[in-house]
Design a protein around this motif. Structure first.
Motif, mmCIF file in Angstrom:
data_model
loop_
_atom_site.group_PDB
_atom_site.id
_atom_site.type_symbol
_atom_site.label_atom_id
_atom_site.label_comp_id
_atom_site.label_asym_id
_atom_site.label_seq_id
_atom_site.Cartn_x
_atom_site.Cartn_y
_atom_site.Cartn_z
ATOM 1 N N GLY A 183 0.798 -1.209 0.000
ATOM 2 C CA GLY A 183 0.000 0.000 0.000
ATOM 3 C C GLY A 183 0.836 1.267 0.000
ATOM 4 O O GLY A 183 0.497 2.248 -0.688
ATOM 5 N N ARG A 186 1.898 2.303 -3.539
ATOM 6 C CA ARG A 186 0.864 2.402 -4.570
ATOM 7 C C ARG A 186 1.117 3.581 -5.515
ATOM 8 O O ARG A 186 1.070 3.417 -6.742
ATOM 9 C CB ARG A 186 -0.502 2.537 -3.907
ATOM 10 C CG ARG A 186 -1.655 2.692 -4.894
ATOM 11 C CD ARG A 186 -3.002 2.833 -4.177
ATOM 12 N NE ARG A 186 -4.065 3.100 -5.136
ATOM 13 C CZ ARG A 186 -4.696 2.169 -5.830
ATOM 14 N NH1 ARG A 186 -4.364 0.898 -5.681
ATOM 15 N NH2 ARG A 186 -5.656 2.499 -6.682
ATOM 16 N N PRO A 199 -2.699 -5.474 -3.827
ATOM 17 C CA PRO A 199 -1.827 -5.532 -2.651
ATOM 18 C C PRO A 199 -0.949 -6.767 -2.636
ATOM 19 O O PRO A 199 -1.279 -7.803 -3.227
ATOM 20 C CB PRO A 199 -2.817 -5.547 -1.486
ATOM 21 C CG PRO A 199 -4.082 -6.106 -2.062
ATOM 22 C CD PRO A 199 -4.125 -5.637 -3.476
#
Length: 315
Positions: A183, A186, A199
């Protein structure tokens, strides 16, 4: 000349500065005054003896990525045309620690004339040193997978240097890219061009198939997830492995074992990397620089994990 290397396999502490004979460019070769050498996981494998072979009998330099200035040019020979190179050219090159010319952690690196490329315009030598090995690995994987424009391509470990280069180069080929990343990474992989981000985790294949229910056309397993990632690929699709993994015999995919060493004499592919950088579509994954003598600390930082952007040793 100064060589940062090892005389016995082991931890980061085996890396030390050595004074060795200065090499010179022979026929078909140029010599690079190295200014920057990127530090990669491959280098730690060289240091630990992870690629096999006996312990070195003389100082062995790790390093597969170098950037610097040409300071000697040999005569053309054996199909190696040196006429494209001149003293003073800023260049980048892939080095082979186990090869004839050795690794990149050196003041002077001899390179075959077809193994290097110019540094992209507007890019520092430190930034350029992050490009050769990982960009060539990504290109080899994409070439072997040979996906048509509009195909769906997935990358595990997309936040690493290999991963972000694969994402960017895949987008240049008109592919839809699904990237696996934590995360916190990202935005990093989206900036590289990823269309979708899933993820990290053992269920990576399930996550990818939520986006591509029939499976992706091809996948580059930069995170070395092997069996966990394989089900993400559709029947008849392609799976590119960077660690020589063997898929199960009943796997209905084409397995491609990627060995970047095979591209040593493919400097023309580096020209494609230069074009991608100069177009703004590929951004060198540079993190920070450290003096070459701090190579042990650079290896410790890399092995501790969490590094984003390559650490570069400067000479």
């Amino acid at each position: 000349m100064k060589l940062i290397g090892l005389t016995a396999f082991g931890g980061p502490e085996v890396l030390a500065a050595h004074d060795v004979a200065e090499p010179h460019a022979g026929p078909g070769q140029v010599r690079i005054r190295v200014r920057a050498a990127a530090v990669s996981p491959t280098d730690t494998g060289v240091r630990t003896g992870g690629y096999g072979g006996p312990e070195p009998t003389e100082p062995l330099a790790p390093g597969m990525d170098a950037a610097g200035v040409v300071d000697e040019v040999g005569d053309p020979a054996d199909g190696l045309d040196t006429s494209a190179w001149s003293v003073g050219d800023e260049v980048m090159a892939m080095a082979l620690p186990s090869g004839e010319h050795g690794g990149a952690y050196v003041e002077y690196l001899v390179a075959d004339a077809d193994s290097l490329s110019r540094v992209p315009e507007g890019v520092s030598l430190e930034e350029a040193s992050t490009l050769p090995m990982n960009a060539l690995t990504a290109l080899q994987a994409l070439d072997r997978l040979d996906l048509p424009e509009g195909g769906v391509f997935a990358v595990t470990g997309a936040a690493g240097t290999l991963g972000v280069y694969a994402v960017a180069l895949a987008k240049l080929r008109g592919l839809t890219v699904i990237a696996e990343a934590a995360g916190k990474d990202r935005e990093r992989v989206l900036a590289a061009g990823a269309d979708h981000v899933v993820p990290r985790g053992d269920d990576v294949a399930e996550r990818i198939r939520e986006i591509a229910p029939d499976g992706v056309d091809g996948l580059l397993d930069a995170a070395v997830q092997n069996d966990a990632a394989l089900p993400a690929v559709r029947a008849g699709g392609g799976f590119a492995t960077v660690r020589g993994w063997d898929a199960p015999e009943d796997a209905d995919v084409a397995l491609h074992k990627i060995f970047v060493f095979d591209d040593y004499h493919h400097g023309g592919k580096l020209d494609d990397v230069v074009a991608a950088v100069e177009s703004g579509r590929l951004v060198p994954d540079y993190g920070r620089s450290m003096p070459a003598e701090q190579a042990p600390e650079a290896h410790r930082l890399l092995e501790a994990g969490g590094q984003r952007g390559r650490i570069v040793l400067t000479f």
